[in-house]
Design a protein around this motif. Structure first.
Motif, mmCIF file in Angstrom:
data_model
loop_
_atom_site.group_PDB
_atom_site.id
_atom_site.type_symbol
_atom_site.label_atom_id
_atom_site.label_comp_id
_atom_site.label_asym_id
_atom_site.label_seq_id
_atom_site.Cartn_x
_atom_site.Cartn_y
_atom_site.Cartn_z
ATOM 1 N N ASP A 278 -52.461 27.998 -168.842
ATOM 2 C CA ASP A 278 -51.921 27.123 -169.877
ATOM 3 C C ASP A 278 -51.039 26.067 -169.250
ATOM 4 O O ASP A 278 -50.496 26.247 -168.152
ATOM 5 C CB ASP A 278 -51.123 27.934 -170.905
ATOM 6 C CG ASP A 278 -52.043 28.751 -171.802
ATOM 7 O OD1 ASP A 278 -53.112 28.230 -172.155
ATOM 8 O OD2 ASP A 278 -51.688 29.903 -172.115
ATOM 9 N N ARG A 279 -50.882 24.946 -169.978
ATOM 10 C CA ARG A 279 -50.157 23.795 -169.452
ATOM 11 C C ARG A 279 -48.705 24.142 -169.113
ATOM 12 O O ARG A 279 -48.146 25.110 -169.605
ATOM 13 C CB ARG A 279 -50.205 22.658 -170.479
ATOM 14 C CG ARG A 279 -49.729 23.099 -171.875
ATOM 15 C CD ARG A 279 -48.349 22.681 -172.142
ATOM 16 N NE ARG A 279 -47.938 23.105 -173.478
ATOM 17 C CZ ARG A 279 -47.144 24.121 -173.695
ATOM 18 N NH1 ARG A 279 -46.721 24.857 -172.701
ATOM 19 N NH2 ARG A 279 -46.747 24.421 -174.919
ATOM 20 N N PRO A 280 -48.066 23.369 -168.223
ATOM 21 C CA PRO A 280 -46.684 23.642 -167.845
ATOM 22 C C PRO A 280 -45.748 23.420 -169.025
ATOM 23 O O PRO A 280 -46.119 22.852 -170.042
ATOM 24 C CB PRO A 280 -46.412 22.622 -166.741
ATOM 25 C CG PRO A 280 -47.362 21.512 -167.015
ATOM 26 C CD PRO A 280 -48.592 22.165 -167.578
ATOM 27 N N LEU A 397 -34.878 20.935 -164.402
ATOM 28 C CA LEU A 397 -35.034 21.667 -165.665
ATOM 29 C C LEU A 397 -36.050 20.987 -166.576
ATOM 30 O O LEU A 397 -36.895 21.652 -167.191
ATOM 31 C CB LEU A 397 -33.682 21.772 -166.372
ATOM 32 C CG LEU A 397 -32.669 22.748 -165.774
ATOM 33 C CD1 LEU A 397 -31.282 22.498 -166.356
ATOM 34 C CD2 LEU A 397 -33.110 24.191 -166.021
ATOM 35 N N LEU A 398 -35.968 19.663 -166.664
ATOM 36 C CA LEU A 398 -36.908 18.933 -167.514
ATOM 37 C C LEU A 398 -38.327 19.011 -166.954
ATOM 38 O O LEU A 398 -39.295 19.119 -167.723
ATOM 39 C CB LEU A 398 -36.455 17.484 -167.661
ATOM 40 C CG LEU A 398 -35.253 17.277 -168.582
ATOM 41 C CD1 LEU A 398 -34.630 15.902 -168.367
ATOM 42 C CD2 LEU A 398 -35.661 17.453 -170.045
ATOM 43 N N ALA A 399 -38.459 18.957 -165.635
ATOM 44 C CA ALA A 399 -39.782 19.088 -165.025
ATOM 45 C C ALA A 399 -40.368 20.463 -165.317
ATOM 46 O O ALA A 399 -41.553 20.601 -165.632
ATOM 47 C CB ALA A 399 -39.697 18.854 -163.523
ATOM 48 N N GLU A 400 -39.538 21.478 -165.256
ATOM 49 C CA GLU A 400 -39.975 22.841 -165.559
ATOM 50 C C GLU A 400 -40.425 22.961 -167.007
ATOM 51 O O GLU A 400 -41.319 23.739 -167.334
ATOM 52 C CB GLU A 400 -38.831 23.813 -165.281
ATOM 53 C CG GLU A 400 -39.197 25.281 -165.402
ATOM 54 C CD GLU A 400 -38.005 26.170 -165.129
ATOM 55 O OE1 GLU A 400 -37.113 26.240 -166.006
ATOM 56 O OE2 GLU A 400 -37.930 26.773 -164.043
ATOM 57 N N ILE A 405 -41.229 12.632 -164.534
ATOM 58 C CA ILE A 405 -40.064 11.783 -164.270
ATOM 59 C C ILE A 405 -40.043 10.604 -165.235
ATOM 60 O O ILE A 405 -38.985 10.231 -165.768
ATOM 61 C CB ILE A 405 -40.084 11.284 -162.812
ATOM 62 C CG1 ILE A 405 -39.979 12.476 -161.833
ATOM 63 C CG2 ILE A 405 -38.945 10.302 -162.564
ATOM 64 C CD1 ILE A 405 -38.709 13.269 -161.962
ATOM 65 N N ALA A 406 -41.216 10.005 -165.489
ATOM 66 C CA ALA A 406 -41.277 8.864 -166.413
ATOM 67 C C ALA A 406 -40.886 9.287 -167.828
ATOM 68 O O ALA A 406 -40.139 8.576 -168.516
ATOM 69 C CB ALA A 406 -42.678 8.266 -166.403
ATOM 70 N N GLN A 407 -41.368 10.450 -168.275
ATOM 71 C CA GLN A 407 -41.037 10.917 -169.628
ATOM 72 C C GLN A 407 -39.560 11.244 -169.769
ATOM 73 O O GLN A 407 -38.988 11.086 -170.853
ATOM 74 C CB GLN A 407 -41.876 12.149 -169.970
ATOM 75 C CG GLN A 407 -43.352 11.855 -170.166
ATOM 76 C CD GLN A 407 -44.196 13.118 -170.204
ATOM 77 O OE1 GLN A 407 -43.771 14.186 -169.748
ATOM 78 N NE2 GLN A 407 -45.403 13.010 -170.742
#
Length: 505
Positions: A278-280, A397-400, A405-407
């Motif tokens: 499943d997607r990250p 944390l946001l990447a996880e 990075i753009a979002q």
């Protein structure tokens, strides 16, 4: 009646959403399409409808096939029309004159009151706007009906009505529906497509049974891959040893056998199949400890509308550690107003003397509109300012949580509903609450996200008050159930009797 067939259809954007999909949706089929957010479900529906072209492969429709397509969003040009005229707009312009009776028949099927039919669509609830789009697609009597998230904004009463209508009111029309509501899929579909980037899978069963079969198939594939990998390792080791023997001794036979073993290993490697993941951005929660037995106490609380009208009265309610109380009720009963009152009291103890929040309680709040997240703030700015994790940790944390990075640098208002929901859940995790107030937390979460939220609430033995129309979620996490009916609140042993009363009208 006819069918829509897909032959080796792929969509690349440029990464594959799905590929080599072969599928037929024909008379009497009721197909549920299941995948994570952003995985191509809407794109597939648009390809079926002829509104988009695949990157590769062919979409074949029976000659003269009439297709009704129901999008997620209401087209802007319909909002100013009356409900009846919006439904009539589903007919060709030449057929609309004198066809008002057709719109009335369809609206009768959905139980639309006569006075509502002359109201502008923009003045109606989100649930009635969804039903208007479905009625608009159905008024032309299509051979195939394609529904994209038809349960969005529906209360339980309309949800049950829609389930019954899809089962009994669509005749022999082919139906394909995208939804994250597992109970809805079980109630009204007969086939399930699990849409995947590499190898999609179809079962001739509703979601629940299909999911069990899919898990068994995935487990069998994982086991076969593991055995093949061990065999590949053994073959390559033996080939290496034989090659050394052949080189050192000048044996052509040993070198030939080494090549044969290498070819067998290569063939097994080609047979290995990619296991779906499943997607990250999976849901994770954290909870802090407290020694308090009761975290929230309510006594003689009256819940009112903003205009002062009484909605219901709560004589007494204690929320003890480990209790997850689900509040059940029709739309408009006051469930969200109740949660807002509790949130206000937790934020300002003097706001309501009828609500007492324990001194050790740390609140985790999430409303259905995610109003706690500023629309103009970026995800990075919101997490950094609210939780002071530092730049590097905030980025990680946001990447996880599934944000590129753009979002992370885009305003929250430009994010998709699913992305906003993930940001809201990340905020819950970082707050490390021990008392949750969650109003429709599964809105905009896909099935993996809903299941992960269930698992996390159970794993944390979370405490709180929840509101949800997702019956599977309610059954999974609820420990106590309050039903709001007729301006009264009463505790019920399970939600099933409440659902039965709604279905019975």
């Amino acid at each position: 009646m006819g069918s829509i067939g897909l032959r080796n259809v792929s969509v690349l954007t440029p990464h594959p959403l799905f590929r080599n999909l072969t599928l037929t949706v024909g008379r009497g089929d009721r197909l549920g399409i299941v995948a994570g957010n952003g995985s191509g479900k809407t794109t597939l529906l648009r390809c079926l409808a002829g509104l988009a072209e695949p990157t590769e492969g062919d979409v074949v429709r029976s000659r003269g096939l009439r297709i009704g397509f129901v999008p997620q969003a209401v087209p802007e040009e319909l909002l100013g029309l009356s409900l009846r005229d919006a439904v009539l707009s589903g007919l060709d312009p030449a057929d609309r004159a004198g066809s008002g009776w057709r719109a009335d028949i369809v609206l009768d099927e959905f139980g639309a009151p006569e006075p509502m039919r002359v109201q502008a669509l923009r003045a109606l609830s989100g649930g009635w706007q969804r039903l208007a789009l479905i009625a608009r697609a159905w008024v032309a009597e299509p051979d195939a009906l394609l529904l994209d998230e038809p349960t969005n904004h529906l209360d339980l009463e309309k949800l049950f009505l829609l389930e019954r209508w899809i089962r009994e009111g669509t005749g022999g029309a082919a139906v394909a529906v995208v939804s994250h509501d597992r109970s809805f899929l079980d109630a009204c579909t007969t086939k399930t497509l699990f849409l995947r980037p590499d190898t999609s899978v179809v079962f001739s069963h509703p979601y629940g049974r299909a999911r069990i079969l899919l898990a068994a198939q995935d487990a069998a594939l994982a086991n076969r891959n593991e055995k093949d990998r061990r065999e590949i390792g053994r073959l390559r080791q033996n080939a290496g040893e034989l090659r050394n023997v052949g080189v050192n001794s000048g044996s052509d036979l040993a070198l030939t056998k080494a090549k044969q073993l290498g070819k067998r290993a290569d063939a097994l490697e080609e047979r290995l199949k990619i296991l779906h993941r499943d997607r990250p951005g999976e849901v994770r929660l954290a909870s802090r400890e407290t020694h308090a037995r009761v975290l929230l106490r309510i006594g003689n609380l009256t819940v009112n509308r903003p205009d002062g009208e009484v909605l219901f009265h709560v004589p007494k309610l204690d929320v003890a550690q480990g209790e997850r109380i689900v509040v059940l009720g029709r739309n408009g009963a006051g469930k969200s107003q109740f949660v807002r009152l509790l949130h206000r009291a937790a934020s300002d103890p003097d706001a309501c003397s009828d609500i007492r929040v324990g001194p050790s309680a740390v609140l985790g709040y999430m409303d259905q509109d995610l109003s706690q997240i500023p629309e103009r703030e970026t995800p990075f700015g919101f997490v950094l300012s609210a939780f002071r994790q530092g730049d590097r940790q905030t980025t990680a944390l946001l990447a996880e949580a599934g944000f590129s990075i753009a979002q992370q640098q885009r305003p929250v208002g430009t994010l998709s509903p699913g992305q906003k929901a993930r940001l809201g859940l990340l905020a819950l995790r970082l707050a490390r609450p021990n008392l949750f107030l969650l109003d429709e937390p599964t809105n905009h979460l896909d099935i993996p996200g809903r299941e992960a939220l269930e698992e996390q609430l159970l794993a944390a033995d979370a405490t709180g008050i929840l509101v949800s129309h997702d019956r599977r979620f309610v059954a999974a996490v609820g420990t106590r159930f309050l039903a709001v009916e007729g301006r009264r609140v009463r505790e019920v042993a399970s939600p099933e009797a409440f659902y039965a009363r709604i279905q019975a009208g």
